[in-house]
Scaffold this motif. Structure first.
Motif, PDB file in Angstrom:
ATOM      1  N   PRO A  31     111.370 -33.499  44.610  1.00  0.00           N
ATOM      2  CA  PRO A  31     111.472 -32.042  44.661  1.00  0.00           C
ATOM      3  C   PRO A  31     112.388 -31.215  43.327  1.00  0.00           C
ATOM      4  O   PRO A  31     111.855 -30.276  42.877  1.00  0.00           O
ATOM      5  CB  PRO A  31     111.821 -31.712  46.059  1.00  0.00           C
ATOM      6  N   ASP A  32     113.679 -31.941  43.091  1.00  0.00           N
ATOM      7  CA  ASP A  32     114.415 -31.483  42.292  1.00  0.00           C
ATOM      8  C   ASP A  32     113.854 -31.649  40.662  1.00  0.00           C
ATOM      9  O   ASP A  32     113.819 -30.631  39.955  1.00  0.00           O
ATOM     10  CB  ASP A  32     115.825 -32.282  42.021  1.00  0.00           C
ATOM     11  N   GLU A  39     109.802 -25.016  36.033  1.00  0.00           N
ATOM     12  CA  GLU A  39     110.399 -24.126  34.833  1.00  0.00           C
ATOM     13  C   GLU A  39     109.978 -24.352  33.343  1.00  0.00           C
ATOM     14  O   GLU A  39     109.597 -23.373  32.703  1.00  0.00           O
ATOM     15  CB  GLU A  39     112.066 -24.450  34.909  1.00  0.00           C
ATOM     16  N   ILE A  40     109.872 -25.574  33.116  1.00  0.00           N
ATOM     17  CA  ILE A  40     109.281 -25.963  31.534  1.00  0.00           C
ATOM     18  C   ILE A  40     107.799 -25.785  31.517  1.00  0.00           C
ATOM     19  O   ILE A  40     107.575 -25.051  30.520  1.00  0.00           O
ATOM     20  CB  ILE A  40     109.547 -27.580  31.334  1.00  0.00           C
ATOM     21  N   LYS A  41     107.181 -26.029  32.428  1.00  0.00           N
ATOM     22  CA  LYS A  41     105.570 -25.521  32.434  1.00  0.00           C
ATOM     23  C   LYS A  41     105.372 -24.221  32.122  1.00  0.00           C
ATOM     24  O   LYS A  41     104.513 -23.628  31.620  1.00  0.00           O
ATOM     25  CB  LYS A  41     104.740 -26.068  33.418  1.00  0.00           C
ATOM     26  N   GLU A  83     101.388 -24.981  39.525  1.00  0.00           N
ATOM     27  CA  GLU A  83     100.907 -24.707  41.082  1.00  0.00           C
ATOM     28  C   GLU A  83     101.385 -26.084  41.782  1.00  0.00           C
ATOM     29  O   GLU A  83     101.783 -26.215  42.809  1.00  0.00           O
ATOM     30  CB  GLU A  83      99.128 -24.432  40.996  1.00  0.00           C
ATOM     31  N   MET A  84     100.584 -27.318  41.237  1.00  0.00           N
ATOM     32  CA  MET A  84     101.105 -28.355  41.880  1.00  0.00           C
ATOM     33  C   MET A  84     102.551 -28.755  41.879  1.00  0.00           C
ATOM     34  O   MET A  84     103.376 -29.135  42.961  1.00  0.00           O
ATOM     35  CB  MET A  84     100.387 -29.863  41.016  1.00  0.00           C
ATOM     36  N   LEU A  85     103.348 -28.310  40.808  1.00  0.00           N
ATOM     37  CA  LEU A  85     104.890 -28.737  41.113  1.00  0.00           C
ATOM     38  C   LEU A  85     105.329 -27.634  41.823  1.00  0.00           C
ATOM     39  O   LEU A  85     106.401 -28.136  42.467  1.00  0.00           O
ATOM     40  CB  LEU A  85     105.482 -28.314  39.444  1.00  0.00           C
ATOM     41  N   LEU A  86     104.961 -26.384  41.931  1.00  0.00           N
ATOM     42  CA  LEU A  86     105.236 -25.592  42.995  1.00  0.00           C
ATOM     43  C   LEU A  86     105.477 -26.038  44.287  1.00  0.00           C
ATOM     44  O   LEU A  86     106.366 -25.936  45.053  1.00  0.00           O
ATOM     45  CB  LEU A  86     104.655 -24.266  42.803  1.00  0.00           C
ATOM     46  N   GLN A  87     104.182 -26.651  44.851  1.00  0.00           N
ATOM     47  CA  GLN A  87     103.975 -27.314  45.929  1.00  0.00           C
ATOM     48  C   GLN A  87     105.057 -28.529  46.323  1.00  0.00           C
ATOM     49  O   GLN A  87     105.464 -28.656  47.376  1.00  0.00           O
ATOM     50  CB  GLN A  87     102.571 -27.759  46.303  1.00  0.00           C
TER      51      GLN A  87
END
Length: 92
Positions: A31-32, A39-41, A83-87
């Motif tokens: 998660p971290d 943020e980078i994407k 979207e995947m990273l948000l999840q």
């Protein structure tokens, strides 16, 4: 001429022709790590879209169909990754 000089793999098909066929290329981040990558994407996507449209300079329209397709392909990949990273980050 540039196409003969450029090294690397051949260009994959447009996402419009291969929709739903994206494969994960790396292990799912913690998660971290996901928040940092998110943020980078999003910064990358913001810059890409600004270059295409943000300042209204007309470059995107003049780039030609092949380059417009590739730019939109990059934007779509970045949005899917975000979207995947948000999840994964637990923020969404």
């Amino acid at each position: 001429m540039a196409e003969r000089i450029m090294a690397g793999r051949s260009t994959p098909q447009s996402p419009r022709r291969t929709r739903g066929s994206t494969k994960p290329t790396a292990a799912t981040p913690m998660p971290d790590e996901a928040r940092e990558l998110l943020e980078i994407k999003l910064a990358q996507l913001n810059s890409l879209l600004w270059c295409c449209y943000g300042d209204g300079n007309g470059w995107f329209e003049e780039a030609g169909e092949k380059h417009r397709d590739h730019m939109l392909w990059i934007a779509a990949d970045l949005a899917r990754e975000a979207e995947m990273l948000l999840q994964v980050s637990g923020c969404g």
